[in-house]
Design an enzyme around this catalytic site. Structure first.
Site, mmCIF file in Angstrom:
data_model
loop_
_atom_site.group_PDB
_atom_site.id
_atom_site.type_symbol
_atom_site.label_atom_id
_atom_site.label_comp_id
_atom_site.label_asym_id
_atom_site.label_seq_id
_atom_site.Cartn_x
_atom_site.Cartn_y
_atom_site.Cartn_z
ATOM 1 C CG ASN A 1 -1.661 3.527 -9.396
ATOM 2 O OD1 ASN A 1 -0.885 3.018 -10.199
ATOM 3 N ND2 ASN A 1 -1.334 4.586 -8.671
ATOM 4 C CG HIS B 1 1.615 5.890 -4.558
ATOM 5 N ND1 HIS B 1 2.027 6.674 -5.614
ATOM 6 C CD2 HIS B 1 2.019 6.526 -3.433
ATOM 7 C CE1 HIS B 1 2.643 7.739 -5.140
ATOM 8 N NE2 HIS B 1 2.659 7.676 -3.822
ATOM 9 C CB SER C 1 -1.178 2.373 -0.848
ATOM 10 O OG SER C 1 -0.563 2.892 0.309
ATOM 11 C CG ASP D 1 -0.905 8.611 -6.456
ATOM 12 O OD1 ASP D 1 -1.187 7.745 -7.305
ATOM 13 O OD2 ASP D 1 0.149 9.270 -6.489
#
Length: 203
Positions: free
Chosen positions: A110, A112, A139, A148
């Site tokens: 992912n 972020h 990030s 996260d």
């Protein structure tokens, strides 16, 4: 060969940056197989089609693993398996169930818009402005069962100006996201990411 699945919910700009990078740099070890959207109106679906990537919409009222099972079924139909696959979340606005995360352990990435662990969750750019930080950024991390909170792969910093607005800061962070995410996909394809507890070592 890494078979790539990308999950989106909106415009898919990070998806587009990954696909452009793979095309322009001829990364032979990564094969984009499927783009899945949680929303039928997502702009990213048309962008994926222009790249010749199959698309699928999974939009229903199911929650948790009941919903994610359908995502996993689509991924595996297109050969994005836990053994050879990588799943990239690119503006995907659903939380993954623990079962999904465990099925693709350390194979879900992912991106972020903050320097994690600062400002997880939604509206990270606004949180950074409200808090008064001088530096923020983005990030890329592996996804775990928290919010996260997975091991961080790489980060890029962005200086916060005194006259920044939510829009101007978000735009500058997004520019760095489009550089960082493809780089991390490349590292994964080269098998250069070694996870040691919470730490990701780039070999």
């Amino acid at each position: 060969m890494i078979n790539l699945g990308i999950l989106i919910s909106g415009r898919g700009s990070n998806m587009e940056s990954i696909l452009n990078f793979l095309k322009e740099n001829a990364i032979a070890d990564v094969c984009p197989k499927i783009v899945i959207s949680s929303k039928p109106e997502a702009e990213g679906l048309k962008k994926a089609t222009k790249f010749g990537i199959p698309t699928k919409v999974v939009s229903n009222n199911l929650k948790g693993w009941d919903y994610d099972k359908e995502i996993v079924n689509v991924l595996q139909k297109y050969e994005v398996n836990p053994e050879n696959g990588l799943v990239c979340l690119a503006g995907y606005m659903r939380l993954l169930s623990p079962e999904f995360v465990r099925t693709y352990k350390m194979r879900i990435m992912n991106i972020h818009p903050s320097l994690l662990p600062s400002f997880p969750g939604l509206n990270s750019q606004k949180k950074a402005l409200d808090y008064g930080v001088k530096v923020t950024g983005c990030s890329v991390h592996f996804v775990d069962e928290g919010l996260d909170s997975g091991p961080i792969i790489a980060q890029k910093h962005v200086i916060v100006s005194d006259n920044d607005t939510y829009e101007t800061l978000s735009d500058r962070i997004l520019e760095q996201e489009h550089i960082l995410y493809p780089y991390c996909v490349k590292l994964f394809s080269e098998r250069r990411l070694l996870v040691e507890g919470r730490k990701v070592v780039i070999t």
